[in-house]
Write an enzyme that holds these catalytic residues in place. Structure first.
Site, PDB file in Angstrom:
ATOM      1  N   GLY A 167       0.828  -1.193   0.000  1.00  0.00           N
ATOM      2  CA  GLY A 167       0.000   0.000   0.000  1.00  0.00           C
ATOM      3  C   GLY A 167       0.865   1.247   0.000  1.00  0.00           C
ATOM      4  O   GLY A 167       2.061   1.206   0.327  1.00  0.00           O
ATOM      5  N   CYS A 168       0.260   2.371  -0.351  1.00  0.00           N
ATOM      6  CA  CYS A 168       1.024   3.616  -0.456  1.00  0.00           C
ATOM      7  C   CYS A 168       1.500   4.113   0.907  1.00  0.00           C
ATOM      8  O   CYS A 168       2.695   4.371   1.099  1.00  0.00           O
ATOM      9  CB  CYS A 168       0.196   4.686  -1.169  1.00  0.00           C
ATOM     10  SG  CYS A 168      -1.469   4.925  -0.509  1.00  0.00           S
ATOM     11  N   TYR A 169       0.580   4.234   1.868  1.00  0.00           N
ATOM     12  CA  TYR A 169       0.983   4.671   3.202  1.00  0.00           C
ATOM     13  C   TYR A 169       1.978   3.694   3.842  1.00  0.00           C
ATOM     14  O   TYR A 169       2.995   4.117   4.405  1.00  0.00           O
ATOM     15  CB  TYR A 169      -0.240   4.800   4.119  1.00  0.00           C
ATOM     16  CG  TYR A 169      -1.197   5.918   3.796  1.00  0.00           C
ATOM     17  CD1 TYR A 169      -0.785   7.255   3.763  1.00  0.00           C
ATOM     18  CD2 TYR A 169      -2.538   5.650   3.557  1.00  0.00           C
ATOM     19  CE1 TYR A 169      -1.678   8.277   3.496  1.00  0.00           C
ATOM     20  CE2 TYR A 169      -3.443   6.669   3.288  1.00  0.00           C
ATOM     21  CZ  TYR A 169      -3.014   7.982   3.267  1.00  0.00           C
ATOM     22  OH  TYR A 169      -3.909   8.986   3.006  1.00  0.00           O
TER      23      TYR A 169
ATOM     24  N   THR B   5       4.159   1.809   2.474  1.00  0.00           N
ATOM     25  CA  THR B   5       5.470   1.902   1.839  1.00  0.00           C
ATOM     26  C   THR B   5       6.342   2.917   2.572  1.00  0.00           C
ATOM     27  O   THR B   5       7.509   2.647   2.896  1.00  0.00           O
ATOM     28  CB  THR B   5       5.327   2.288   0.360  1.00  0.00           C
ATOM     29  OG1 THR B   5       4.662   1.225  -0.331  1.00  0.00           O
ATOM     30  CG2 THR B   5       6.689   2.526  -0.287  1.00  0.00           C
TER      31      THR B   5
END
Length: 303
Positions: free
Chosen positions: A119-121, A123
């Protein structure tokens, strides 16, 4: 003529799928697509899976689970799978697709039949926390609080349309029930023993992200300094092409890496106050989604 490996994106019409499709032009692969009218036809999808070396799932969680079940019915013809949903990021038998997670992670991705795209967060959060825990600087029981702001493109079609049509709010906190779906992923792969508090937010800009983690230096192991934190991060990511540890900046703009597949990590510390803030800056659609997927596809195909 050399035959290129085949990639099928199941869900290529979505934001992440479109980003991956665009980036695949940088790799020597053949993209297998389904006629738009048949993109939800199970028979057409199963045929495409059987023809592919790697299938990339850009679907909601439930649909991803169904797609994996479909792929499993192919037996020896089952493709390798890269899943971009939340469904398998903490699942046994799946390799976590953050190549920089450890010295062995890229090799694990290369050989894995099933890979979960991060996921972006997570990462940003995992990139900051895991090296400090591995180095013994940050105790796994530390009461971690993670704050983050993302561009609205990470919120899906409804949020994108709202911001682009009506302007949307300048800034909005969400996930205040403290049950955000990215928390288990951060908890596991950062190496934390205590569930972190995660406070996400959305700003009125399309792309970009900053994840920030405040720390009290006196509560860390060994009386460390901000320089020690910087060194630990710089040592972990030395030589990495997509993760860079940079000096402190007085201010950071979340949009600065929009369109990039890189991530920047920094330590902002006060020696006098014995406090520090760790920050990760990335594009939520780049290293936080499609850019990470391209890295994983390249590894899985030996490219």
């Amino acid at each position: 003529m050399t035959q290129h490996p085949v990639v099928f994106i199941d869900g290529e019409a979505g934001t992440t799928g479109l980003g991956i499709r665009e980036r695949l032009s940088a790799l020597p692969v053949t993209l297998h697509s389904i006629d738009h009218a048949r993109r939800k036809d199970p028979a057409a999808r199963k045929e495409a899976m059987a023809a592919a070396d790697v299938v990339v799932l850009c679907l909601p969680d439930a649909a991803s689970r169904e797609a994996v079940e479909m792929a499993d019915t192919l037996g020896e013809n089952a493709p390798r799978i890269l899943d971009a949903s939340t469904a398998f990021r903490t699942a046994p038998g799946w390799v976590y697709g953050f190549p920089e997670l450890s010295a062995a992670q890229a090799a694990a991705i290369t050989g894995a039949p099933r890979v979960s795209n991060p996921g972006c967060y997570p990462t940003g959060a995992i990139a900051l926390l895991r090296p400090l825990i591995d180095a013994g600087i940050l105790d796994a029981r530390y009461p971690v609080c993670i704050n983050a702001v993302s561009g609205y493109s990470g919120g899906g079609r409804t949020m994108i349309e709202a911001h682009e049509r009506d302007g949307g709010p300048a800034f909005e906190l969400y996930g205040l029930g403290l049950e955000h779906k990215h928390v288990p992923e951060i908890h596991l792969h950062a190496g934390l023993e205590r569930r972190p508090v995660f406070v996400p937010s959305v700003g009125h800009f399309p792309r970009g992200m900053i994840v920030s983690i405040p720390l009290h230096l006196d509560d860390l192991n060994g009386g460390v300094t901000g320089e020690d934190l910087h060194t630990a991060l710089a040592t972990r990511y030395a030589g990495q092409a997509n993760v860079h540890v940079l000096p402190h900046d007085a201010t950071l703009s979340a949009e600065a890496l929009a369109g990039s597949d890189k991530m920047e990590l920094r330590v902002h510390a006060s020696t006098h106050n014995r406090q520090a803030v760790l920050t990760a800056r990335l594009d939520n659609l780049g290293k936080g989604a499609s850019g990470a997927a391209l890295q994983n596809i390249a590894l899985m195909l030996g490219l």
